[in-house]
Design an enzyme around this catalytic site. Structure first.
Site, PDB file in Angstrom:
ATOM      1  CG  LEU A 176     -54.351  26.253 -19.625  1.00 40.80           C
ATOM      2  CD1 LEU A 176     -53.904  27.272 -18.590  1.00 40.80           C
ATOM      3  CD2 LEU A 176     -53.967  26.696 -21.021  1.00 40.80           C
ATOM      4  CG  ASN A 220     -45.749  20.699 -18.784  1.00 38.80           C
ATOM      5  OD1 ASN A 220     -46.693  21.392 -19.171  1.00 38.80           O
ATOM      6  ND2 ASN A 220     -44.862  20.198 -19.618  1.00 38.80           N
ATOM      7  CG  HIS A 275     -43.560  24.748 -29.002  1.00 37.93           C
ATOM      8  ND1 HIS A 275     -42.473  23.912 -28.920  1.00 37.93           N
ATOM      9  CD2 HIS A 275     -44.475  24.252 -28.135  1.00 37.93           C
ATOM     10  CE1 HIS A 275     -42.712  22.957 -28.036  1.00 37.93           C
ATOM     11  NE2 HIS A 275     -43.921  23.134 -27.556  1.00 37.93           N
ATOM     12  CD  GLU A 325     -40.716  26.041 -26.169  1.00 35.60           C
ATOM     13  OE1 GLU A 325     -39.802  25.299 -25.783  1.00 35.60           O
ATOM     14  OE2 GLU A 325     -41.890  25.921 -25.793  1.00 35.60           O
ATOM     15  CD  GLU A 363     -48.750  23.838 -29.671  1.00 28.90           C
ATOM     16  OE1 GLU A 363     -47.599  23.392 -29.617  1.00 28.90           O
ATOM     17  OE2 GLU A 363     -49.189  24.468 -30.643  1.00 28.90           O
ATOM     18  N   PRO A 370     -57.755  25.696 -16.671  1.00 31.34           N
ATOM     19  CG  PRO A 370     -57.438  26.368 -14.445  1.00 31.34           C
ATOM     20  CD  PRO A 370     -58.395  26.484 -15.610  1.00 31.34           C
ATOM     21  NE  ARG A 387     -46.071  28.233 -26.132  1.00 27.18           N
ATOM     22  CZ  ARG A 387     -45.251  27.196 -26.076  1.00 27.18           C
ATOM     23  NH1 ARG A 387     -45.652  26.051 -25.573  1.00 27.18           N
ATOM     24  NH2 ARG A 387     -44.018  27.303 -26.518  1.00 27.18           N
ATOM     25  CD  GLU A 405     -58.259  17.860 -14.177  1.00 25.73           C
ATOM     26  OE1 GLU A 405     -57.807  18.714 -14.967  1.00 25.73           O
ATOM     27  OE2 GLU A 405     -58.954  16.892 -14.552  1.00 25.73           O
ATOM     28  CB  CYS A 435     -43.920  18.912 -24.348  1.00 24.20           C
ATOM     29  SG  CYS A 435     -43.594  20.637 -24.734  1.00 24.20           S
ATOM     30  CG  ASN A 436     -39.348  21.705 -25.270  1.00 26.09           C
ATOM     31  OD1 ASN A 436     -39.247  21.398 -24.088  1.00 26.09           O
ATOM     32  ND2 ASN A 436     -39.247  22.947 -25.693  1.00 26.09           N
ATOM     33  CB  SER A 460     -51.978  13.451 -22.878  1.00 26.04           C
ATOM     34  OG  SER A 460     -53.385  13.445 -22.815  1.00 26.04           O
TER      35      SER A 460
HETATM   36  P1  NAD Z   1     -53.917  15.808 -20.134  1.00 20.02           P
HETATM   37  O1  NAD Z   1     -54.260  15.553 -21.550  1.00 20.02           O
HETATM   38  O2  NAD Z   1     -54.189  14.753 -19.142  1.00 20.02           O
HETATM   39  O3  NAD Z   1     -54.696  17.107 -19.596  1.00 20.02           O
HETATM   40  C1  NAD Z   1     -54.552  18.364 -20.218  1.00 20.02           C
HETATM   41  C2  NAD Z   1     -55.818  19.174 -19.998  1.00 20.02           C
HETATM   42  O4  NAD Z   1     -56.894  18.542 -20.677  1.00 20.02           O
HETATM   43  C3  NAD Z   1     -56.247  19.319 -18.539  1.00 20.02           C
HETATM   44  O5  NAD Z   1     -56.686  20.645 -18.319  1.00 20.02           O
HETATM   45  C4  NAD Z   1     -57.398  18.338 -18.434  1.00 20.02           C
HETATM   46  O6  NAD Z   1     -58.332  18.673 -17.448  1.00 20.02           O
HETATM   47  C5  NAD Z   1     -58.006  18.479 -19.817  1.00 20.02           C
HETATM   48  N1  NAD Z   1     -58.852  17.353 -20.221  1.00 20.02           N
HETATM   49  C6  NAD Z   1     -58.735  16.054 -19.867  1.00 20.02           C
HETATM   50  N2  NAD Z   1     -59.741  15.338 -20.430  1.00 20.02           N
HETATM   51  C7  NAD Z   1     -60.468  16.204 -21.162  1.00 20.02           C
HETATM   52  C8  NAD Z   1     -61.632  16.077 -21.971  1.00 20.02           C
HETATM   53  N3  NAD Z   1     -62.252  14.902 -22.141  1.00 20.02           N
HETATM   54  N4  NAD Z   1     -62.109  17.164 -22.581  1.00 20.02           N
HETATM   55  C9  NAD Z   1     -61.496  18.373 -22.438  1.00 20.02           C
HETATM   56  N5  NAD Z   1     -60.420  18.559 -21.663  1.00 20.02           N
HETATM   57  C10 NAD Z   1     -59.904  17.486 -21.039  1.00 20.02           C
HETATM   58  O7  NAD Z   1     -52.385  16.231 -20.134  1.00 20.02           O
HETATM   59  P2  NAD Z   1     -51.467  16.632 -18.889  1.00 20.02           P
HETATM   60  O8  NAD Z   1     -51.133  15.403 -18.116  1.00 20.02           O
HETATM   61  O9  NAD Z   1     -52.057  17.795 -18.200  1.00 20.02           O
HETATM   62  O10 NAD Z   1     -50.158  17.173 -19.625  1.00 20.02           O
HETATM   63  C11 NAD Z   1     -49.042  16.383 -19.942  1.00 20.02           C
HETATM   64  C12 NAD Z   1     -48.931  16.237 -21.437  1.00 20.02           C
HETATM   65  O11 NAD Z   1     -48.901  17.523 -22.048  1.00 20.02           O
HETATM   66  C13 NAD Z   1     -47.638  15.555 -21.856  1.00 20.02           C
HETATM   67  O12 NAD Z   1     -47.920  14.590 -22.831  1.00 20.02           O
HETATM   68  C14 NAD Z   1     -46.822  16.697 -22.461  1.00 20.02           C
HETATM   69  O13 NAD Z   1     -45.893  16.287 -23.432  1.00 20.02           O
HETATM   70  C15 NAD Z   1     -47.882  17.569 -23.034  1.00 20.02           C
HETATM   71  N6  NAD Z   1     -47.412  18.941 -23.206  1.00 20.02           N
HETATM   72  C16 NAD Z   1     -47.224  19.401 -24.474  1.00 20.02           C
HETATM   73  C17 NAD Z   1     -46.742  20.687 -24.695  1.00 20.02           C
HETATM   74  C18 NAD Z   1     -46.525  21.214 -26.094  1.00 20.02           C
HETATM   75  O14 NAD Z   1     -46.329  22.418 -26.237  1.00 20.02           O
HETATM   76  N7  NAD Z   1     -46.554  20.387 -27.122  1.00 20.02           N
HETATM   77  C19 NAD Z   1     -46.469  21.516 -23.607  1.00 20.02           C
HETATM   78  C20 NAD Z   1     -46.686  21.018 -22.313  1.00 20.02           C
HETATM   79  C21 NAD Z   1     -47.162  19.721 -22.135  1.00 20.02           C
END
Ligand code: NAD
Length: 494
Positions: free
Chosen positions: A163, A166, A463, A457, A264, A190, A174, A192, A298-299, A243
Site C-alpha cells: 500500500l 495517501n 479505476h 472515482e 495502481e 502498509p 481495496r 511505513e 493519484c487521480n 509510485s
Molecule cells: P512508493 O512506491 O514509495 O511506496 C508504496 C509502497 O511500496 C510502500 O508500502 C513501500 O514500502 C513499498 N515499497 C517500496 N519499495 C519496495 C520494494 N522494493 N519492494 C516492495 N515494496 C516496496 O509510493 P508512495 O510514496 O507510498 O505512494 C505515492 C504514489 O502512489 C504516487 O505516485 C501516487 O500517484 C500513487 N498512488 C496511486 C494510486 C492509484 O490508484 N493509481 C492511488 C494512490 C497512490
C-alpha cells in the site's frame, strides 16, 4: 530506522498490543525479533508508535499462514465469506471516530476527509460482500455434440497487498475485500509512513471470527519487508498501489517467479476547460481536486489546459479560492482545509518542482513557498501560469498543492497535450458542448474521464491507468475479477 524513544501512549488508540504494534499472522499478534520503525505525525513530528521492521523470515511466516488458510477459505460458501466481511465493516463503523483521528495524526489528512475515508472503507467492504451471490462463471457453446463447457472463476490463491500512504485505510479494503470475497487469502504490507491505521484495522479483524490466516498484516520497509513479499515464490498475485518507480521494480522482481501483478501507479491528470464552461463549477472542482489531501491524490488535477478566452477569468477565480485556503495542523485544528505533506522528501520534491518551473519561465500567481508554520511539512497552495508542454511541471507528478496552467487554442490542442504524457490514469473536461464532451471521451487516452465534475472515482466504477499509470485496475465488477482466474471444464456426455 531503529527508534530510541518509547511511543507517546496518549497517541495510542488501540491498547491491547502491549508496548508496540505487532504483526498479525495466522490470527494472532506475533512477536518479531526485528528492529522497530518509528511512526510520526507529519504536522508535528511527534512520535505516534513503533511498528516491526519485518524481516524476510517474518514475511515468510505470514505467507505460510495465508497459504494454509486458503483452501478452507475457498471452500467456505461465498455468502459466508460475505458475512465475515460485513462483520469487519461493522467493527470499523463502531470505531469510526477513533480511526479517523488516527488517520489525521498519522497521515496529516484533515478530519472531515479522514472520516469520509473510514466511512467509505466500511461501505466498500460491504459493497464487495454484496458480490457473494453475483459471482458468476459461464457456460460456453461447444463444437461437439453432447458436450458442456463450463468456465469457472476461481480464486488465484495467496495475494500480497502493498500500500501507498495517501489513502492508507481505504487501500487496505481495496485490496482485502475483493481478494477475500473471491476466496483468496491475503498478506497486507502498509506503507511505513502510515502503518498504524492498518494495525488498528487488524485489531478490529481480530475481534471478529474471521478464520485464522485469511487476513495477515506485516509492518516494515519496502526494501526489506516489501522485497521479501514480492520475491516470495508462494505469492500468487501482487496488488500494489504506489509510485511508478516501485511498480516497475515490482514487475521485474515478480517476473522471476511469474507472479501476477496488479499495479495502481502515479498520475498527471489533465483537466481541460473550454471557453463555454461553467467557470465557477470548473474552478471549484479543480480547487477541490488539487487541495484535497494536500494535493497527494493519484487521480486529481495535476495540470490544466484552458482556452485563451477564459484563461484570465479562470485563473482569477482559482486565485481567490487558493488564497483563502486555511492550512495547518489538522490534529489540533479541525477548521483547516489542508494539512502537511507526508514527509520531508515530499516537501523537497514539491519545492524543487516549483523552483524549476520558475527557472523555466513560468509565473507564480500565488504561493510558491514552503509555509513557515514552525513545524511540519507545509507548502503554500500555489498556482503557476505560463506552462508549456516541455516544462517538467507540466509532465512530472507533483503530488502537492501546486496547480500548473497552460493556455491553449482549441480542444484538439488540449487533447493532444493531455495525451502526450507518460501517465494515463484520469482526465477531466469542463464544457457545456455535448459534442466537445463526447469528442474528449472518445479521444482522451486515460482510464477515467470526469466531465463537469470533480475527479473522484466511484466504488462501482473501474479505476485503472494506462501507460505508466498501471496495469489492471480496481473497483466494481472488473476490479473484482482481477482477483480470480478462469478454469475451463469440458464435460463430454453421450
Ligand atoms: P512508493 O512506491 O514509495 O511506496 C508504496 C509502497 O511500496 C510502500 O508500502 C513501500 O514500502 C513499498 N515499497 C517500496 N519499495 C519496495 C520494494 N522494493 N519492494 C516492495 N515494496 C516496496 O509510493 P508512495 O510514496 O507510498 O505512494 C505515492 C504514489 O502512489 C504516487 O505516485 C501516487 O500517484 C500513487 N498512488 C496511486 C494510486 C492509484 O490508484 N493509481 C492511488 C494512490 C497512490
Amino acid at each position: 530506522m531503529s527508534a530510541k524513544t518509547a511511543p507517546d501512549h496518549h497517541a495510542r488508540y488501540y491498547t491491547n498490543l502491549d508496548e508496540d504494534y505487532r504483526n498479525f499472522v495466522g490470527g494472532k499478534f506475533v512477536e518479531t525479533a526485528s528492529d522497530k520503525i518509528a511512526v510520526t505525525n507529519p504536522a508535528t513530528g511527534a512520535l505516534l508508535g513503533l511498528i516491526p521492521d519485518s524481516s524476510a523470515a517474518d514475511v515468510d511466516a505470514a505467507v505460510r499462514a495465508a497459504r494454509s488458510a486458503q483452501p478452507g477459505w475457498e471452500k467456505t460458501p461465498a455468502i459466508q465469506r460475505a458475512k465475515h466481511l460485513q462483520a469487519i465493516a461493522a467493527k470499523l463503523r463502531e470505531r469510526r471516530t477513533d480511526l479517523a483521528d488516527l488517520i489525521v495524526r498519522e497521515q496529516g489528512k484533515i478530519r472531515s476527509l479522514a472520516q469520509i475515508e473510514v466511512d467509505f472503507t466500511a461501505d466498500y467492504i460491504d459493497y464487495m460482500a454484496e458480490w457473494s451471490r453475483r459471482l458468476e462463471g459461464e457456460v460456453l457453446t461447444s463444437d461437439r455434440p453432447n458436450e458442456t463447457i463450463l468456465l469457472l472463476r476461481k480464486p488465484i490463491g495467496v495475494v500480497a497487498g502493498i500500500l501507498a500512504w495517501n489513502f492508507p485505510f481505504f487501500l487496505i479494503a481495496r485490496k482485502m475485500a475483493p481478494a477475500l470475497i473471491t476466496g483468496n487469502t491475503i498478506v497486507i504490507k502498509p506503507s511505513e509512513e502510515t502503518p498504524l491505521n492498518a494495525f488498528a484495522f487488524a485489531e478490529l479483524v481480530a475481534q471478529t471470527d474471521l478464520p485464522a490466516g485469511v487476513f495477515n498484516l506485516v509492518g516494515g520497509r519496502g526494501t526489506v519487508c516489501g522485497e521479501a513479499l514480492i520475491s516470495h515464490p508462494d505469492i500468487d498475485l501482487i496488488t500494489f498501489t504506489g509510485s511508478v518507480k516501485t511498480g516497475s521494480h515490482i514487475m521485474q522482481v515478480a517476473g522471476r517467479n511469474l507472479t501476477r501483478v496488479n499495479l495502481e501507479l502515479g498520475g498527471k491528470a489533465p483537466t481541460i476547460v473550454l471557453a463555454d464552461a461553467d467557470l465557477d463549477l470548473a474552478a471549484k472542482a479543480i480547487y477541490d481536486s488539487r487541495i484535497i489531501n494536500t494535493g497527494q491524490v493519484c487521480n486529481c488535477t495535476e495540470r490544466v489546459y484552458v482556452q485563451h478566452a477564459v484563461h484570465d477569468a479562470l485563473v482569477e477565480k482559482l486565485k481567490t479560492l487558493f488564497e483563502a485556503t486555511r492550512y495547518g495542523d489538522p490534529s489540533t485544528d479541525s477548521e483547516v482545509d489542508m494539512g502537511p505533506l507526508i514527509n520531508q522528501a515530499g516537501l523537497d520534491k514539491v519545492k524543487a518542482a516549483v523552483e524549476l518551473a520558475r527557472k523555466d519561465g513560468a509565473t507564480i500567481v500565488c504561493g510558491g513557498r514552503i509555509a513557515e508554520l514552525g513545524q511540519g511539512y507545509h507548502y503554500e497552495p500555489t498556482i503557476i501560469t505560463g506552462g508549456r508542454a516541455e516544462m517538467n511541471i507540466m509532465r512530472q507528478e507533483i503530488f502537492g498543492p501546486v496547480l500548473p496552467i497552460q493556455s491553449v487554442d482549441s480542444l484538439d490542442e488540449a487533447i493532444a497535450l493531455a495525451n502526450d504524457s507518460e501517465y494515463g490514469l484520469t482526465s477531466a473536461i469542463f464544457t457545456q458542448d455535448l459534442n466537445a464532451a463526447l469528442k474528449a471521451s472518445r479521444e482522451l487516452q486515460f482510464g477515467e474521464t470526469y466531465i463537469n465534475r470533480e475527479s473522484f472515482e466511484a466504488m462501482q466504477g473501474f479505476h485503472a491507468g494506462r501507460r505508466h499509470s498501471g496495469i489492471g485496475g480496481a473497483d466494481g465488477k472488473h476490479g473484482l475479477y482481477e482477483f480470480t482466474e478462469t478454469h475451463v471444464v469440458y464435460i463430454q456426455g453421450r
